[in-house]
Design a protein around this motif. Sequence first.
Motif, PDB file in Angstrom:
ATOM      1  N   ALA A 162       0.788  -1.159  -0.197  1.00 45.20           N
ATOM      2  CA  ALA A 162       0.099  -0.161   0.109  1.00 45.20           C
ATOM      3  C   ALA A 162       0.582   1.244  -0.157  1.00 45.20           C
ATOM      4  O   ALA A 162       1.565   1.533   0.612  1.00 45.20           O
ATOM      5  CB  ALA A 162      -1.210  -0.302   1.114  1.00 45.20           C
TER       6      ALA A 162
ATOM      7  N   ARG B 175      -4.942  11.464  -0.316  1.00 44.28           N
ATOM      8  CA  ARG B 175      -6.450  12.381  -0.436  1.00 44.28           C
ATOM      9  C   ARG B 175      -7.334  13.249  -1.079  1.00 44.28           C
ATOM     10  O   ARG B 175      -8.638  13.760  -0.469  1.00 44.28           O
ATOM     11  CB  ARG B 175      -5.814  13.851   1.030  1.00 44.28           C
TER      12      ARG B 175
ATOM     13  N   ASP C 243      -8.308  -0.933   6.924  1.00 39.71           N
ATOM     14  CA  ASP C 243      -7.660  -0.445   5.482  1.00 39.71           C
ATOM     15  C   ASP C 243      -6.398  -1.234   4.964  1.00 39.71           C
ATOM     16  O   ASP C 243      -5.715  -1.332   4.041  1.00 39.71           O
ATOM     17  CB  ASP C 243      -7.350   1.002   5.864  1.00 39.71           C
TER      18      ASP C 243
ATOM     19  N   ASP D  85      -6.084   0.470  -8.784  1.00 39.66           N
ATOM     20  CA  ASP D  85      -6.000   0.006  -7.150  1.00 39.66           C
ATOM     21  C   ASP D  85      -6.353   1.495  -6.383  1.00 39.66           C
ATOM     22  O   ASP D  85      -5.596   2.137  -5.699  1.00 39.66           O
ATOM     23  CB  ASP D  85      -5.926  -0.655  -6.672  1.00 39.66           C
ATOM     24  N   TYR D  86      -7.117   3.159  -6.244  1.00 39.56           N
ATOM     25  CA  TYR D  86      -7.548   3.296  -5.533  1.00 39.56           C
ATOM     26  C   TYR D  86      -8.026   4.265  -4.955  1.00 39.56           C
ATOM     27  O   TYR D  86      -9.496   3.714  -5.104  1.00 39.56           O
ATOM     28  CB  TYR D  86      -6.755   5.052  -6.416  1.00 39.56           C
ATOM     29  N   VAL D  87      -8.006   4.553  -3.853  1.00 42.43           N
ATOM     30  CA  VAL D  87      -8.653   5.185  -2.992  1.00 42.43           C
ATOM     31  C   VAL D  87      -9.018   6.248  -2.355  1.00 42.43           C
ATOM     32  O   VAL D  87      -6.639   6.789  -1.416  1.00 42.43           O
ATOM     33  CB  VAL D  87      -8.561   3.665  -1.421  1.00 42.43           C
ATOM     34  N   GLN D  88      -9.738   7.201  -2.488  1.00 43.33           N
ATOM     35  CA  GLN D  88      -9.720   8.483  -1.699  1.00 43.33           C
ATOM     36  C   GLN D  88      -9.585   8.284  -0.014  1.00 43.33           C
ATOM     37  O   GLN D  88     -10.772   8.410   0.599  1.00 43.33           O
ATOM     38  CB  GLN D  88     -10.409   9.480  -2.551  1.00 43.33           C
ATOM     39  N   LYS D  89      -8.354   8.976   0.533  1.00 47.46           N
ATOM     40  CA  LYS D  89      -8.273   8.256   2.392  1.00 47.46           C
ATOM     41  C   LYS D  89      -7.510   9.348   2.353  1.00 47.46           C
ATOM     42  O   LYS D  89      -6.360   9.318   2.238  1.00 47.46           O
ATOM     43  CB  LYS D  89      -8.937   7.689   2.759  1.00 47.46           C
TER      44      LYS D  89
ATOM     45  N   LYS E  51      -2.231  -0.783  -4.083  1.00 46.56           N
ATOM     46  CA  LYS E  51      -3.316  -0.082  -4.174  1.00 46.56           C
ATOM     47  C   LYS E  51      -2.840   1.210  -3.907  1.00 46.56           C
ATOM     48  O   LYS E  51      -2.068   1.546  -2.646  1.00 46.56           O
ATOM     49  CB  LYS E  51      -3.843  -1.127  -3.213  1.00 46.56           C
TER      50      LYS E  51
ATOM     51  N   LEU F 116      -7.138   6.898   7.890  1.00 49.88           N
ATOM     52  CA  LEU F 116      -6.731   4.905   7.709  1.00 49.88           C
ATOM     53  C   LEU F 116      -6.937   4.321   9.456  1.00 49.88           C
ATOM     54  O   LEU F 116      -6.869   5.063  10.313  1.00 49.88           O
ATOM     55  CB  LEU F 116      -5.564   4.967   7.017  1.00 49.88           C
TER      56      LEU F 116
ATOM     57  N   ASN G  85      -6.720  10.621  -9.054  1.00 47.18           N
ATOM     58  CA  ASN G  85      -6.190   9.485  -9.020  1.00 47.18           C
ATOM     59  C   ASN G  85      -4.550   9.981 -10.039  1.00 47.18           C
ATOM     60  O   ASN G  85      -4.698   9.539 -11.350  1.00 47.18           O
ATOM     61  CB  ASN G  85      -6.083   8.319  -9.028  1.00 47.18           C
TER      62      ASN G  85
ATOM     63  N   PHE H  72      -3.515   4.940  -1.753  1.00 49.80           N
ATOM     64  CA  PHE H  72      -4.693   5.697  -1.124  1.00 49.80           C
ATOM     65  C   PHE H  72      -4.120   7.466  -0.957  1.00 49.80           C
ATOM     66  O   PHE H  72      -2.807   7.611  -0.748  1.00 49.80           O
ATOM     67  CB  PHE H  72      -3.988   5.587   0.545  1.00 49.80           C
TER      68      PHE H  72
END
Length: 210
Positions: free
Chosen positions: A4, A32, A55, A42-46, A28, A51, A36, A30
């Motif tokens: 990650a 803010r 996660d 595989d991108y998560v806005q967080k 993966k 976290l 992306n 992550f």
Amino acid sequence: MKIAVVAANGRVAQKVVKEALDRGFEVKAFGRGAENKTAASDYVQKDIMDLTKEDLAGFDAVVDGFGAWEEDKLDGHVKTSQHLCDILAGTDTRLLIVGGAGSLFVNPEHTAVVSDGADFPAMFLPLAKAQGEELAKLRERNDVKWTFISPAGDFQADGERSGKYILAGEELTLNSKGESIISYADYAIAMVDEIEKGDHIQQRISVVRE
């Protein structure tokens, strides 16, 4: 390997994501922001501070790409890395942190650092202090498999990818040309090498272009 990358939209983190993907890693990302900017699908806005253990569960390594220049955000270096430490405490997941060069030692006794020098740019002093405090806090953690990787003094965003670097320790190291220099791309190679085969657990290491 499965990794990650947090604060993944940062310029160094983007290079790490690409380097890892090119080697066949499962990545993966992550970030803010909603956009992306990485090569990861595989991108998560967080935000880092949002976290959770869930996660970051199941990864071989987590790369902390957090960076801040604004003085009112500099305390984020300690806060974010300690939050990640709390999440990963007691697990086998490694935590690799993009560090700074200002805290590298310049004498064998390890009593003086780069940022103590008279010619160290005043504009970078607050950042160097913040990253030095981050490292000091990490040294207090024996419950996390952290590694703090300092770049060379001249850390070049658009420098070439030479594919060659010197892996060094806690002291400022110069190459055969007397330079302390490395590109983001070569730094990313060193970071992924460390994930892949390194064993510098609870240590600070540094890298410089060969």
